[in-house]
Design an enzyme around this catalytic site. Structure first.
Site, PDB file in Angstrom:
ATOM      1  CB  ALA A  53     -64.602 -51.215  78.551  1.00  0.00           C
TER       2      ALA A  53
ATOM      3  N   PRO B 257     -69.721 -54.994  77.505  1.00  0.00           N
ATOM      4  CG  PRO B 257     -71.111 -56.784  78.090  1.00  0.00           C
ATOM      5  CD  PRO B 257     -70.074 -56.367  77.086  1.00  0.00           C
TER       6      PRO B 257
ATOM      7  CG  ASN C 117     -69.126 -59.606  82.302  1.00  0.00           C
ATOM      8  OD1 ASN C 117     -69.757 -59.148  83.248  1.00  0.00           O
ATOM      9  ND2 ASN C 117     -69.676 -60.380  81.389  1.00  0.00           N
ATOM     10  CE  LYS C 118     -62.703 -60.479  78.304  1.00  0.00           C
ATOM     11  NZ  LYS C 118     -64.028 -60.325  77.648  1.00  0.00           N
TER      12      LYS C 118
ATOM     13  NE  ARG D 241     -70.888 -53.917  73.081  1.00  0.00           N
ATOM     14  CZ  ARG D 241     -70.949 -55.245  73.146  1.00  0.00           C
ATOM     15  NH1 ARG D 241     -72.003 -55.885  72.728  1.00  0.00           N
ATOM     16  NH2 ARG D 241     -69.936 -55.937  73.636  1.00  0.00           N
TER      17      ARG D 241
ATOM     18  CG  ASP E  77     -62.229 -58.631  75.102  1.00  0.00           C
ATOM     19  OD1 ASP E  77     -61.800 -59.604  74.475  1.00  0.00           O
ATOM     20  OD2 ASP E  77     -63.361 -58.606  75.614  1.00  0.00           O
TER      21      ASP E  77
ATOM     22  CB  CYS F 236     -64.652 -64.581  72.195  1.00  0.00           C
ATOM     23  SG  CYS F 236     -65.718 -63.348  71.456  1.00  0.00           S
TER      24      CYS F 236
HETATM   25  C1  LIG Z   1     -65.613 -58.088  72.597  1.00  0.00           C
HETATM   26  S1  LIG Z   1     -66.511 -56.691  73.047  1.00  0.00           S
HETATM   27  C2  LIG Z   1     -65.803 -56.264  74.605  1.00  0.00           C
HETATM   28  C3  LIG Z   1     -66.284 -57.092  75.762  1.00  0.00           C
HETATM   29  C4  LIG Z   1     -65.801 -56.558  77.089  1.00  0.00           C
HETATM   30  N1  LIG Z   1     -64.358 -56.483  77.138  1.00  0.00           N
HETATM   31  C5  LIG Z   1     -66.308 -57.381  78.262  1.00  0.00           C
HETATM   32  O1  LIG Z   1     -65.580 -58.225  78.757  1.00  0.00           O
HETATM   33  O2  LIG Z   1     -67.438 -57.172  78.695  1.00  0.00           O
HETATM   34  C6  LIG Z   1     -65.837 -55.483  72.012  1.00  0.00           C
HETATM   35  C7  LIG Z   1     -66.308 -54.074  72.291  1.00  0.00           C
HETATM   36  O3  LIG Z   1     -65.521 -53.181  71.529  1.00  0.00           O
HETATM   37  C8  LIG Z   1     -66.316 -52.062  71.238  1.00  0.00           C
HETATM   38  N2  LIG Z   1     -65.623 -51.303  70.167  1.00  0.00           N
HETATM   39  C9  LIG Z   1     -65.581 -51.578  68.848  1.00  0.00           C
HETATM   40  N3  LIG Z   1     -64.823 -50.663  68.207  1.00  0.00           N
HETATM   41  C10 LIG Z   1     -64.377 -49.801  69.162  1.00  0.00           C
HETATM   42  C11 LIG Z   1     -63.545 -48.646  69.132  1.00  0.00           C
HETATM   43  N4  LIG Z   1     -63.021 -48.185  67.990  1.00  0.00           N
HETATM   44  N5  LIG Z   1     -63.292 -48.012  70.302  1.00  0.00           N
HETATM   45  C12 LIG Z   1     -63.818 -48.457  71.463  1.00  0.00           C
HETATM   46  N6  LIG Z   1     -64.631 -49.531  71.543  1.00  0.00           N
HETATM   47  C13 LIG Z   1     -64.889 -50.210  70.411  1.00  0.00           C
HETATM   48  C14 LIG Z   1     -67.649 -52.664  70.858  1.00  0.00           C
HETATM   49  O4  LIG Z   1     -68.681 -51.721  70.974  1.00  0.00           O
HETATM   50  C15 LIG Z   1     -67.752 -53.805  71.882  1.00  0.00           C
HETATM   51  O5  LIG Z   1     -68.481 -53.373  72.998  1.00  0.00           O
END
Ligand SMILES: C[S@@+](CC[C@H](N)C(=O)[O-])C[C@H]1O[C@@H](n2cnc3c(N)ncnc32)[C@H](O)[C@@H]1O
Length: 358
Positions: A128, A130, A132-133, A156, A198, A250
């Site tokens: 989730a 930072p 925004n979604k 984050r 995401d 993305c």
């Molecule tokens: C693309 S970003 C998400 C952006 C967010 N959805 C937004 O719109 O602000 C991907 C996120 O996944 C998190 N992440 C990576 N592996 C993860 C896991 N196993 N469980 C939960 N979060 C994870 C990362 O720390 C990162 O913050």
């Protein structure tokens, strides 16, 4: 740095930045109105008082491309999105610092919009931060219902806490946890009908507004990312009450997009199916498998956004009618002037038109 680059680990920062292409410099400044704190009309009036000229609702992407100076439009696809010329900097604007508007690329607004849970729903935002979604989901839910938001990265998560507070989000349980370790059988999640996923990706679709070198991620990195994305998507599908899921990245790479969706759908047999995401959206999934055109893609050149991928999955019910591409929230709360599908032509009505207030 890691928040800006949307990665959770330091090693992910080794991926090089993208060059500023001509297409990138054309991506407008998108402003999502945070309807938890204000409404579109009030924001339009605010900007008019600040000397901006409001040109109404855009009729085409070309109109967005032609924006210049202190002018702005309402987006043609998304109801609460305003569009300003590319160079517009609103980071110091009072509406932004107070959480009344969110500076969010149009493509990044698609996942929550297409998930479209009705107010009162229980929703998981699996990766989730930072946030925004998540704040967009809370706005769609009108702060009614429950959001369970997870992110593995503590920094984050801290940033996200600030963002959610500023945006007036309530009813969201933010947990710093690896989503893969969240137990789908926990009674807490027994009413979760919607999941937004995401996950971390190569970020190859992100266009930067600063200088940099463009380079593709290595084959090993792509493989590792795709492996994680398949695992996390499959885990998300194992929540027992799940009805609808949106998977987004993305990334421009088929390996992280269509290939992930295809592999996981195959793994789940006939339990889930793809539904056509935003039928009137012009840019579709790559023809990697039969039905991949149900997914959508976005790009600076074609949709004037960052590069993006979205797939909408629904649980199959035996004997059920064909799945709807329309999110439930959009069915319940059609936007004024909208048809039965996001982006579709408005339906002609015999009776007096009924305006539905958000
Ligand atoms: C693309 S970003 C998400 C952006 C967010 N959805 C937004 O719109 O602000 C991907 C996120 O996944 C998190 N992440 C990576 N592996 C993860 C896991 N196993 N469980 C939960 N979060 C994870 C990362 O720390 C990162 O913050």
């Amino acid at each position: 740095m890691k928040v800006r680059h949307k990665v959770s680990r330091n090693e992910d920062l080794l991926a090089p930045e993208k060059a500023v292409s001509t297409a990138a410099s054309q991506v407008p400044r998108y402003v999502r109105v945070n309807i938890l704190k204000t409404c579109v009309d009030d924001v339009i009036e605010f900007f008019k008082r600040q000397g901006y000229a409001y040109l109404g609702k855009a009729a085409s992407v070309e109109e967005l491309k032609a924006l210049s100076g202190k002018k702005f439009l309402l987006d043609l696809h998304l109801p609460e999105l305003l569009v300003f010329p590319s160079q517009t900097d609103l980071h110091d604007n009072l509406l932004y610092t107070s959480g009344h508007i969110i500076l969010q690329d149009k493509a990044s607004c698609l996942p929550a919009f297409l998930l479209g849970p009705v107010a009162g729903s229980h929703v998981i935002d699996a990766c989730a931060a930072p946030g925004n979604k998540t704040s967009h989901l809370a706005a769609i839910l009108k702060n009614k219902g429950q959001i369970f938001a997870f992110d593995v990265d503590p920094k984050r998560v801290a940033t996200m806490n600030t963002l959610l507070t500023r945006a007036g989000v309530t009813g969201c349980q933010l947990v710093q946890q690896d989503f893969l370790t969240v137990d789908p059988g926990d009674r807490k999640y027994s009413r979760v009908t919607h999941i937004l996923l995401d996950p971390s990706c190569s970020g190859s679709g992100m266009v930067t507004r600063g200088p940099g070198e463009e380079a593709a991620p290595s084959a090993e990195r792509l493989q590792a990312l795709a492996g994680f994305q398949r695992r996390v998507l499959s885990h998300a599908l194992s929540f027992p009450a799940l009805q609808r899921l949106v998977y987004s990245t993305c990334s421009l790479h088929q390996e992280e997009n269509e290939d992930v969706v295809q592999a996981v759908l195959q793994e789940w047999g006939s339990a889930f199916r793809l539904v056509t995401a935003f039928p009137s959206w012009p840019c579709r999934g790559l023809a990697a498998f039969s039905g991949a055109e149900s997914c959508l893609r976005a790009s600076p050149a074609e949709t004037l956004t960052h590069g993006f991928f979205v797939a909408v999955l629904e649980r199959c019910r035996e004997g059920a009618a064909a799945p709807s591409s329309l999110p439930a929230a959009a069915k319940e709360n059609p936007q004024p002037g909208e048809g039965t599908e996001p982006g579709a032509a408005p339906k002609k009505r015999k009776k007096k038109k009924q305006r539905v207030k958000e």
